[in-house]
Design a protein around this motif. Structure first.
Motif, short mmCIF file in Angstrom:
data_model
loop_
_atom_site.label_atom_id
_atom_site.label_comp_id
_atom_site.label_asym_id
_atom_site.label_seq_id
_atom_site.Cartn_x
_atom_site.Cartn_y
_atom_site.Cartn_z
N ALA A 34 0.77 -1.28 0.12
CA ALA A 34 0.12 0.25 -0.06
C ALA A 34 1.02 1.05 0.19
O ALA A 34 0.31 2.23 -0.59
N GLU A 35 1.88 1.16 0.52
CA GLU A 35 2.86 2.37 0.69
C GLU A 35 3.16 2.84 -0.74
O GLU A 35 3.44 4.05 -1.02
N SER A 36 3.67 1.68 -1.51
CA SER A 36 4.19 2.12 -2.85
C SER A 36 2.87 2.66 -3.70
O SER A 36 3.25 3.61 -4.66
N MET A 37 1.73 2.33 -3.39
CA MET A 37 0.74 3.01 -4.22
C MET A 37 0.35 4.36 -3.85
O MET A 37 -0.41 5.12 -4.32
N ASN A 38 0.75 4.83 -2.64
CA ASN A 38 0.67 5.98 -2.01
C ASN A 38 1.76 7.01 -2.37
O ASN A 38 1.70 8.17 -1.78
N GLY A 39 2.58 6.87 -3.25
CA GLY A 39 3.65 7.73 -3.39
C GLY A 39 4.91 7.62 -3.06
O GLY A 39 5.94 8.24 -3.03
N GLU A 42 10.49 4.92 -1.97
CA GLU A 42 11.41 3.94 -1.45
C GLU A 42 10.72 2.48 -1.22
O GLU A 42 11.32 1.44 -1.34
N ALA A 43 9.46 2.45 -0.94
CA ALA A 43 8.43 1.14 -0.68
C ALA A 43 8.17 0.50 -2.34
O ALA A 43 8.50 -0.61 -2.36
N LEU A 44 8.32 1.71 -3.09
CA LEU A 44 8.23 1.08 -4.55
C LEU A 44 9.64 0.67 -4.97
O LEU A 44 9.44 -0.67 -5.67
N LYS A 45 10.66 1.23 -4.76
CA LYS A 45 12.02 0.51 -5.16
C LYS A 45 12.19 -0.68 -4.36
O LYS A 45 12.77 -1.63 -5.26
N LYS A 46 11.85 -0.62 -3.22
CA LYS A 46 11.88 -2.18 -2.75
C LYS A 46 11.02 -3.28 -3.14
O LYS A 46 11.35 -4.49 -3.56
N TYR A 47 9.85 -2.70 -3.43
CA TYR A 47 8.93 -3.74 -4.13
C TYR A 47 9.52 -4.20 -5.53
O TYR A 47 9.38 -5.63 -5.56
N VAL A 48 9.99 -3.21 -6.35
CA VAL A 48 10.56 -3.67 -7.88
C VAL A 48 11.53 -4.61 -7.57
O VAL A 48 11.98 -5.59 -8.26
N ALA A 49 12.39 -4.39 -6.39
CA ALA A 49 13.44 -5.16 -6.06
C ALA A 49 13.36 -6.73 -6.01
O ALA A 49 14.03 -7.50 -6.22
N GLU A 50 12.04 -6.69 -5.30
CA GLU A 50 11.86 -7.81 -4.56
C GLU A 50 10.73 -8.69 -5.42
O GLU A 50 10.35 -9.98 -5.13
N ALA A 51 10.11 -7.99 -6.35
CA ALA A 51 9.06 -8.39 -7.07
C ALA A 51 9.40 -9.85 -7.99
O ALA A 51 10.32 -9.68 -8.48
#
Length: 134
Positions: A34-39, A42-51
């Motif tokens: 949810a954090e990555s969807m809220n802008g 850092e959360a988005l970068k972490k998600y992409v690295a582990e996706a």
């Protein structure tokens, strides 16, 4: 001239709708935090690295569909047989993709496919020439 501008704008809109729709399907199967969807970058970068692979591949599929659809739409509306409107759409989307890939670290395969798929605007243009006028 106005028709060609409208062709590019409409191509960009239809391509954006494709990207949004297909990425939303990918988010359904591989939900980001949810954090990555809220802008939160850092959360988005972490998600992409582990996706998982398919989570990122949905983005490539979205780009491919958008390239084809935007090339097709722009060429149909321009209606002059030239690929200029489709190419402009492809270049704009390509630059946006490169920008996104540079701010969110992605694997090398994603960079390669993320750049190559925008060539599908030519396939969309070609298909537009082969279909009957509406």
């Amino acid at each position: 001239m106005l028709r060609r501008i409208l062709a590019v704008v409409t191509g960009l809109i239809t391509g954006s709708v494709c990207i949004t729709a297909i990425e939303n399907i990918g988010h359904y199967f591989y939900p980001p935090p949810a954090e990555s969807m809220n802008g939160d970058m850092e959360a988005l970068k972490k998600y992409v690295a582990e996706a998982p692979f398919m989570a990122l591949f949905f983005v490539i599929l979205a780009y491919a569909a958008a390239a084809f659809v935007s090339g097709f739409t722009a060429s149909k509306i321009a209606n002059n047989g030239k690929p200029v409107a489709a190419i402009i759409c492809g270049i704009i989307f390509l630059l946006m993709s490169i920008y996104m890939m540079s701010i969110v670290p992605t694997p090398i395969w994603f960079w390669i496919l993320g750049i190559l798929v925008w060539g599908l605007v030519f396939a969309g243009h070609s298909f537009a020439l082969k279909t009957k006028r509406i």
